[in-house]
Write an enzyme that holds these catalytic residues in place. Structure first.
Site, mmCIF file in Angstrom:
data_model
loop_
_atom_site.group_PDB
_atom_site.id
_atom_site.type_symbol
_atom_site.label_atom_id
_atom_site.label_comp_id
_atom_site.label_asym_id
_atom_site.label_seq_id
_atom_site.Cartn_x
_atom_site.Cartn_y
_atom_site.Cartn_z
ATOM 1 N NE ARG A 154 -3.183 2.275 3.151
ATOM 2 C CZ ARG A 154 -4.023 2.375 4.176
ATOM 3 N NH1 ARG A 154 -4.243 1.314 4.963
ATOM 4 N NH2 ARG A 154 -4.660 3.500 4.418
ATOM 5 C CG ASN A 180 -1.567 2.677 13.921
ATOM 6 O OD1 ASN A 180 -0.774 3.502 13.509
ATOM 7 N ND2 ASN A 180 -2.867 2.861 13.945
ATOM 8 C CE LYS A 208 10.805 9.704 18.273
ATOM 9 N NZ LYS A 208 10.176 8.359 18.329
ATOM 10 C CG ASP A 237 9.043 18.583 24.776
ATOM 11 O OD1 ASP A 237 8.984 18.917 25.961
ATOM 12 O OD2 ASP A 237 8.092 18.018 24.156
ATOM 13 N N GLY A 250 -0.514 10.561 15.493
ATOM 14 C CA GLY A 250 -0.405 9.875 16.776
ATOM 15 C C GLY A 250 -1.598 10.206 17.632
ATOM 16 C CD GLU A 302 -4.596 13.406 9.365
ATOM 17 O OE1 GLU A 302 -4.629 14.081 8.333
ATOM 18 O OE2 GLU A 302 -5.635 13.102 10.023
ATOM 19 N NE ARG A 362 -8.055 0.073 10.260
ATOM 20 C CZ ARG A 362 -9.370 0.190 10.089
ATOM 21 N NH1 ARG A 362 -10.191 -0.400 10.950
ATOM 22 N NH2 ARG A 362 -9.853 0.907 9.096
ATOM 23 C CB CYS A 363 -6.643 6.729 13.887
ATOM 24 S SG CYS A 363 -6.555 6.765 12.123
ATOM 25 C CB THR A 364 -10.109 4.638 10.556
ATOM 26 O OG1 THR A 364 -9.183 3.571 10.325
ATOM 27 C CG2 THR A 364 -9.613 5.943 9.956
ATOM 28 C CD GLU A 405 -7.889 6.457 19.791
ATOM 29 O OE1 GLU A 405 -7.081 7.196 20.396
ATOM 30 O OE2 GLU A 405 -7.959 6.409 18.550
ATOM 31 N NE ARG A 464 -4.162 6.119 6.978
ATOM 32 C CZ ARG A 464 -3.057 5.559 6.481
ATOM 33 N NH1 ARG A 464 -2.422 6.129 5.489
ATOM 34 N NH2 ARG A 464 -2.595 4.452 6.980
HETATM 35 N N1 LIG Z 1 -5.382 10.092 12.965
HETATM 36 C C1 LIG Z 1 -4.596 9.159 12.495
HETATM 37 O O1 LIG Z 1 -4.343 9.047 11.282
HETATM 38 C C2 LIG Z 1 -3.943 8.219 13.438
HETATM 39 C C3 LIG Z 1 -3.981 8.386 14.804
HETATM 40 N N2 LIG Z 1 -3.345 7.484 15.613
HETATM 41 C C4 LIG Z 1 -3.433 7.655 17.048
HETATM 42 O O2 LIG Z 1 -2.137 7.411 17.642
HETATM 43 C C5 LIG Z 1 -2.299 6.741 18.868
HETATM 44 C C6 LIG Z 1 -1.529 5.446 18.856
HETATM 45 O O3 LIG Z 1 -0.291 5.593 18.170
HETATM 46 P P1 LIG Z 1 1.012 5.914 19.014
HETATM 47 O O4 LIG Z 1 2.214 5.645 18.213
HETATM 48 O O5 LIG Z 1 0.925 5.274 20.355
HETATM 49 O O6 LIG Z 1 0.884 7.499 19.204
HETATM 50 P P2 LIG Z 1 1.771 8.401 20.140
HETATM 51 O O7 LIG Z 1 1.076 9.685 20.157
HETATM 52 O O8 LIG Z 1 2.114 7.747 21.408
HETATM 53 O O9 LIG Z 1 3.170 8.559 19.316
HETATM 54 C C7 LIG Z 1 3.181 9.161 18.052
HETATM 55 C C8 LIG Z 1 4.585 9.671 17.788
HETATM 56 O O10 LIG Z 1 4.874 10.742 18.667
HETATM 57 C C9 LIG Z 1 6.098 10.482 19.349
HETATM 58 N N3 LIG Z 1 6.097 11.156 20.648
HETATM 59 C C10 LIG Z 1 5.864 10.639 21.871
HETATM 60 N N4 LIG Z 1 5.994 11.595 22.817
HETATM 61 C C11 LIG Z 1 6.305 12.736 22.157
HETATM 62 C C12 LIG Z 1 6.578 14.076 22.559
HETATM 63 N N5 LIG Z 1 6.540 14.454 23.834
HETATM 64 N N6 LIG Z 1 6.892 14.986 21.606
HETATM 65 C C13 LIG Z 1 6.933 14.626 20.307
HETATM 66 N N7 LIG Z 1 6.693 13.375 19.858
HETATM 67 C C14 LIG Z 1 6.387 12.463 20.788
HETATM 68 C C15 LIG Z 1 6.127 8.983 19.453
HETATM 69 O O11 LIG Z 1 7.450 8.568 19.701
HETATM 70 P P3 LIG Z 1 7.645 7.237 20.614
HETATM 71 O O12 LIG Z 1 7.112 6.116 19.829
HETATM 72 O O13 LIG Z 1 9.141 7.174 20.829
HETATM 73 O O14 LIG Z 1 6.894 7.471 21.888
HETATM 74 C C16 LIG Z 1 5.643 8.617 18.059
HETATM 75 O O15 LIG Z 1 6.689 8.764 17.128
HETATM 76 C C17 LIG Z 1 -3.799 6.513 19.012
HETATM 77 O O16 LIG Z 1 -4.351 7.553 19.783
HETATM 78 C C18 LIG Z 1 -4.343 6.608 17.603
HETATM 79 O O17 LIG Z 1 -5.673 7.029 17.554
HETATM 80 C C19 LIG Z 1 -2.671 6.416 15.133
HETATM 81 C C20 LIG Z 1 -2.631 6.248 13.770
HETATM 82 C C21 LIG Z 1 -3.277 7.114 12.829
HETATM 83 O O1 LIG Z 2 -3.296 4.773 11.581
HETATM 84 C C1 LIG Z 2 -4.411 4.457 11.286
HETATM 85 O O2 LIG Z 2 -5.180 3.978 12.075
HETATM 86 C C2 LIG Z 2 -4.733 4.597 9.855
HETATM 87 O O3 LIG Z 2 -4.820 5.967 9.544
HETATM 88 C C3 LIG Z 2 -5.981 3.855 9.485
HETATM 89 O O4 LIG Z 2 -5.859 3.575 8.126
HETATM 90 P P1 LIG Z 2 -6.949 2.568 7.504
HETATM 91 O O5 LIG Z 2 -8.287 3.080 7.971
HETATM 92 O O6 LIG Z 2 -6.799 2.644 6.027
HETATM 93 O O7 LIG Z 2 -6.618 1.243 8.095
#
Ligand SMILES: NC(=O)C1=CN([C@@H]2O[C@H](COP(=O)(O)OP(=O)(O)OC[C@H]3O[C@@H](n4cnc5c(N)ncnc54)[C@H](OP(=O)(O)O)[C@@H]3O)[C@@H](O)[C@H]2O)C=CC1
Ligand SMILES: O=C(O)[C@H](O)COP(=O)(O)O
Length: 493
Positions: free
Chosen positions: A114, A165, A188, A226, A241, A260, A293-295, A387, A447
């Site tokens: 993909r 994810n 990063k 930071d 995230g 996102e 998945r965020c979705t 969530e 997505r």
């Molecule tokens: N809207 C969307 O498209 C998506 C949203 N998400 C959301 O993300 C979450 C799960 O994913 P997850 O990876 O745990 O998300 P996180 O928010 O924990 O991490 C996202 C990124 O931010 C980094 N990070 C952590 N702390 C900080 C900080 N203080 N300053 C800057 N960057 C930082 C993480 O690094 P490190 O890994 O080292 O902590 C990682 O690279 C869920 O809430 C999900 O809904 C997930 C996928 C898609």
């Molecule tokens: O990170 C996520 O959760 C993705 O944005 C979801 O993508 P998808 O809906 O195509 O699986």
């Protein structure tokens, strides 16, 4: 055959990418990951220092001055080449994704392919990034003595930060458009998913981007985040995230952001819905990749008159899901780590204590939570609002679809939602009233495909994603106005 990627690691230890070189960190510190499903060591990554972050940004800023003058066709050629490299190494990268984030092999392979498709599409989209010509006399009272040439110009250095994810796809969804727009990148990777994100970044390096155009930093976001997001050489943040992103947005300086964030995607099931279709979409939407998945469908708002029948169909389909090891392509596998499993469990138990009904036995082995449907959830329960990011699906019964929309609009998130009804007018009316970036009608939130618009309203994000919109998010507009000595009309005859 030696992998193209041989130079990104030494044994199980993976490197940083700084100014075109794969290096160990001067910190001497490393982080060793563990598989979500059995806790065995995965890979060792570098814990970068602030000085190395400086070097990454300095290299990116310098390299971007030349990269922004590389012809679009050449940029596209390199991005296409990166797509080819990803496809040629799909199994190697899919294994990394499986081990780092516990995604089953079929889904991991699909994520890599993909991403290659996303790169190809973005390359072509970037080639057609249109400018605009405005003529002055289209404005009342003006003669045609001014021509306004509008173009999109790159921002400079994009900080690309993805979540665990989709460590390959969501990193690629940032890097490919950034490069096509003429930016350079500091990537990063998520700590769990760091090696997959490094593979993605390295694919562009091996595809031929000049040194410094892509750089890769690993290390705990809580320690270096930071510094990364407030760095003076950062010209744009593309972050995907969770709620941490809200903090990132507040800390960042006045620079463009593409955020996102989290979601609490609600499935509204109307009294005229096709309940088999709704149940199918809800179960796949809620439990694929274990709800990470965020979705994902994270709340069912079922109109009372059909709720019993719908819930029965949902439970039947949920019981049929395969649960276990990602190597066996199970649909539900262990969630990313103990903290995530504990959090999801706490939400489920809070709901139960407040009167919700578990429609399947609650089962957990380590980080593996068996899919759970929680019925009769109400607004007193955290599970109605938060969530889980795990295979836990709350069902709330509502009087009618108006009550469903009213509750959905009270959620802090506004990523996606979905509406099930046989009446297209009703679908349009309800979708128009729900505060979310996208409403899926008679389908689960998603997505993909990756050229579709994808964005979050409210706490779910800032700006938009999707091939075209990502390129736009990583550019600014600029105009040049030609002032002519007198009116000039181009003529053809
Ligand atoms: N809207 C969307 O498209 C998506 C949203 N998400 C959301 O993300 C979450 C799960 O994913 P997850 O990876 O745990 O998300 P996180 O928010 O924990 O991490 C996202 C990124 O931010 C980094 N990070 C952590 N702390 C900080 C900080 N203080 N300053 C800057 N960057 C930082 C993480 O690094 P490190 O890994 O080292 O902590 C990682 O690279 C869920 O809430 C999900 O809904 C997930 C996928 C898609
Ligand atoms: O990170 C996520 O959760 C993705 O944005 C979801 O993508 P998808 O809906 O195509 O699986």
């Amino acid at each position: 055959m030696t992998s193209t990627f041989a130079s990104i690691h030494e044994g199980n230890t993976y490197f940083l990418l700084l100014n075109g070189k794969f290096v160990q960190s001067e910190s001497g510190k490393t982080i060793t990951g563990e598989t979500p499903f059995d806790g065995t060591p995965t890979y060792t990554i570098q814990a970068a220092t602030k000085a190395e972050i400086d070097r990454a940004y300095e290299s990116a800023a310098l390299a971007q001055r030349s990269w922004r003058q590389v012809a679009l066709w050449k940029r596209a050629e390199i991005v296409h080449k990166a797509a080819t490299i990803l496809r040629e190494h799909v199994d190697e990268i899919a294994t990394v994704i499986l081990r780092e984030v516990g995604k089953n092999r079929k889904s991991a392979v699909s994520e890599v392919l993909r991403t290659a498709d996303l790169c190809d599409y973005t390359a072509e989209e970037g080639l057609r990034m249109e400018g605009q010509l405005l003529v002055s006399d289209s404005y009342p009272g003006q003669p045609r003595n001014k021509l306004c040439l509008v173009q999109r110009v790159p921002l400079g250095v994009v900080l690309a930060q993805g979540p665990f994810n989709y460590p390959c796809n969501l990193t690629g969804s940032k890097v490919a458009p950034a490069l096509m727009a003429g930016n350079s990148c500091v990537v990063k990777g998520p700590t769990q998913g760091a090696v997959a994100a490094l593979y993605l970044t390295a694919a562009f390096h091996f595809a031929g981007v000049p040194a410094g155009v892509v750089n890769y930093i690993s290390g705990r976001g809580s320690e270096i985040g930071d510094y990364l997001v407030t760095h003076p050489l950062c010209n744009c943040i593309s972050f995907t995230g969770g709620n941490i992103g809200l903090e990132v947005a507040k800390k960042a300086h006045m620079i463009p952001m593409q955020m996102e964030l989290g979601g609490k995607d609600a499935a509204i099931v109307c009294d005229d819905a096709d309940l088999d279709l709704a149940a199918k979409c809800i179960v796949s939407g809620a439990f694929s990749y274990s709800g990470q998945r965020c979705t994902a469908v994270k709340l069912v708002l079922a109109v009372e008159s059909i709720a019993d029948e719908l819930v029965q169909k949902v439970v039947e389909r949920t019981r049929a899901l395969t649960v276990g090891h990602p190597e066996d392509d199970c649909e539900v596998t262990a969630v990313i780590n103990k903290a995530a499993a504990d959090y999801a469990e706490s939400l489920a138990m809070d709901a139960k204590e407040k009167g919700a009904k578990f429609l399947l036995e609650y089962r957990r082995e380590g980080n593996l939570i068996h899919p759970l449907v929680v019925d009769r959830v109400d607004e007193s329960m955290k599970l109605a609002w938060e969530e889980p990011f795990a295979p836990v699906l709350p069902v709330m019964r509502v009087k009618d679809e108006r009550a469903a929309v009213a509750f959905a609009n009270r959620l802090r998130y506004g990523l996606q939602g979905c509406v099930f009804t046989r009446d297209v007018n009703r679908a349009i009316m309800l979708s128009s009233e729900i505060t979310a970036g996208t409403i899926q009608v008679n389908g689960a939130p998603a997505r993909g495909p990756d050229h579709f618009l994808f964005l979050g309203h409210k706490d779910s994000g800032i700006n938009a994603q999707g091939a075209k919109w990502s390129i736009e998010a990583m550019t600014k507009l600029k105009s040049v106005v030609i002032n002519l000595p007198q009116e000039a009309y181009m003529i053809a005859n």
